[in-house]
Design an enzyme around this catalytic site. Structure first.
Site, PDB file in Angstrom:
ATOM      1  N   THR A   1     -24.619 -25.961  27.877  1.00  0.00           N
ATOM      2  CA  THR A   1     -24.288 -25.904  26.400  1.00  0.00           C
ATOM      3  C   THR A   1     -22.977 -24.745  26.525  1.00  0.00           C
ATOM      4  O   THR A   1     -23.041 -23.818  27.143  1.00  0.00           O
ATOM      5  CB  THR A   1     -25.381 -25.283  25.582  1.00  0.00           C
ATOM      6  OG1 THR A   1     -26.182 -26.580  25.745  1.00  0.00           O
ATOM      7  CG2 THR A   1     -24.849 -24.920  24.217  1.00  0.00           C
TER       8      THR A   1
ATOM      9  N   SER B   1     -31.287 -31.850  20.396  1.00  0.00           N
ATOM     10  CA  SER B   1     -31.109 -30.384  21.134  1.00  0.00           C
ATOM     11  C   SER B   1     -31.377 -29.479  20.069  1.00  0.00           C
ATOM     12  O   SER B   1     -31.200 -29.696  19.036  1.00  0.00           O
ATOM     13  CB  SER B   1     -29.899 -30.408  21.874  1.00  0.00           C
ATOM     14  OG  SER B   1     -28.800 -30.066  20.883  1.00  0.00           O
TER      15      SER B   1
ATOM     16  N   THR C   1     -28.439 -21.069  24.964  1.00  0.00           N
ATOM     17  CA  THR C   1     -28.100 -21.933  25.980  1.00  0.00           C
ATOM     18  C   THR C   1     -29.441 -22.144  26.921  1.00  0.00           C
ATOM     19  O   THR C   1     -30.221 -21.203  26.747  1.00  0.00           O
ATOM     20  CB  THR C   1     -26.913 -21.821  26.807  1.00  0.00           C
ATOM     21  OG1 THR C   1     -26.680 -22.690  27.749  1.00  0.00           O
ATOM     22  CG2 THR C   1     -27.045 -20.444  27.480  1.00  0.00           C
TER      23      THR C   1
ATOM     24  N   ILE D   1     -32.669 -24.860  28.378  1.00  0.00           N
ATOM     25  CA  ILE D   1     -33.407 -25.904  28.035  1.00  0.00           C
ATOM     26  C   ILE D   1     -33.824 -25.892  26.371  1.00  0.00           C
ATOM     27  O   ILE D   1     -34.384 -24.957  26.137  1.00  0.00           O
ATOM     28  CB  ILE D   1     -34.629 -25.902  28.954  1.00  0.00           C
ATOM     29  CG1 ILE D   1     -34.474 -26.006  30.397  1.00  0.00           C
ATOM     30  CG2 ILE D   1     -35.656 -27.097  28.420  1.00  0.00           C
ATOM     31  CD1 ILE D   1     -33.626 -27.334  30.778  1.00  0.00           C
TER      32      ILE D   1
END
Length: 303
Positions: free
Chosen positions: A174, A204, A223, A225
């Site tokens: 990201t 997300s 940013t 998981i």
């Protein structure tokens, strides 16, 4: 302590910090130099815009667009493919001065999802998904765009050869931009292509306040998981702690310590109203660069 923190004190004028993802490690040491060159170029361009009076929100959009155009990162052009071989992009934008959040989820065939999020800042419906993003792009006369690169396509094909597609977690993740303009206003933006190989329809953190949040006290972009970031509601948590009286550094340290105790894989960058810069990550590295007082620094490996 397995989490890592960093900070820079406030300085006169505007400040900016950007990131290009967080993860275990870079696959090759040769990747460091082009990443540093790109991050430094982009962070300096944003800083120049800010010194010339560009408002925080617009500067964040400009920065995100430049990062979305760089195929080294998993956002916009060069984003990873999902399980069906398609690219779906999510992005969010938050104006700290007005405390207005906007975003798009799983947008397709667009070059800059952050541009759609920018338009939604002034609309009654400020977070839209899937087919709604297609209709919005058509309404704004944004031309169709194919963000798939040969490298990302080959990665997806290689994973499909075994007949069971696993998450294509990229070494670059990201992207995000956080700024403080010359008026002292804060803004944050985040954009991503997702994990890669994920179930169709997966959402997300990037287009949620969990991954992007700002008010007059602090602004954060996350940013890592996405599910871990959502579980921690990390961006909003850090901002609330600063609002309630913690320093930015203290809010990062407490929040990242909690994340580390729960085994989360994530990172964040941020700014506060005084222009203090901070970053933290439970992953091995975070790809971030910052500019304050016309001095550029970064968090990339030195070797």
């Amino acid at each position: 302590m397995s989490y890592r923190l960093g900070s820079q004190p406030s300085a006169p004028g505007p400040q900016v910090i950007i990131h290009g993802g967080a993860g275990a490690t870079l696959k090759s040491k040769g990747a460091v130099s082009p990443l540093r060159e790109s991050l430094h170029h982009i962070v300096h361009k944003i800083y120049e815009h800010l010194t010339q009076g560009m408002p925080a929100l617009e500067a964040v959009v400009r920065g995100c667009q430049m990062l979305e155009d760089d195929p080294q990162f998993n956002a916009g052009t060069g984003a990873v493919l999902q399980s069906d071989g398609q690219v779906r992009l999510s992005a969010a934008l938050m104006d700290g001065h007005t405390q207005t959040f906007s975003g798009v989820i799983n947008a397709q065939r667009v070059q800059h999802p952050i541009t759609l999020a920018q338009f939604l800042q002034t609309q009654n419906d400020r977070v839209i998904a899937d087919v709604g993003t297609v209709e919005l792009a058509r309404e704004l006369h944004i031309p169709l765009y194919n963000p798939i690169t040969p490298q990302r396509l080959q990665e997806w094909v290689n994973e499909c050869k075994d007949g069971a597609l696993m998450n294509l977690v990229s070494e670059m993740g990201t992207i995000g931009v956080v700024v403080r303009d010359i008026q002292g206003h804060l803004a944050a933006g985040t954009s991503t292509g997702g994990k890669g190989g994920e179930r169709i329809g997966r959402v997300s953190d990037s287009a949620m306040p969990a991954g992007t949040y700002a008010n007059d006290c602090a602004a954060i972009s996350c940013t890592g998981i996405g599910e871990d970031i959502i579980n921690e509601c990390l961006a909003a948590r850090i901002v609330v702690r600063v609002t309630d009286g913690m320093t930015l550094a203290e809010a990062f340290e407490r929040s990242l310590a909690e994340c580390d105790q729960r085994g989360r894989d994530l990172g964040a960058i941020g700014l506060d109203a005084q222009g203090n810069i901070a970053w933290g990550h439970t992953t091995e590295i975070i790809l971030a660069a910052y500019c304050t007082n016309n001095i550029i620094g970064d968090t990339l490996p030195t070797a």
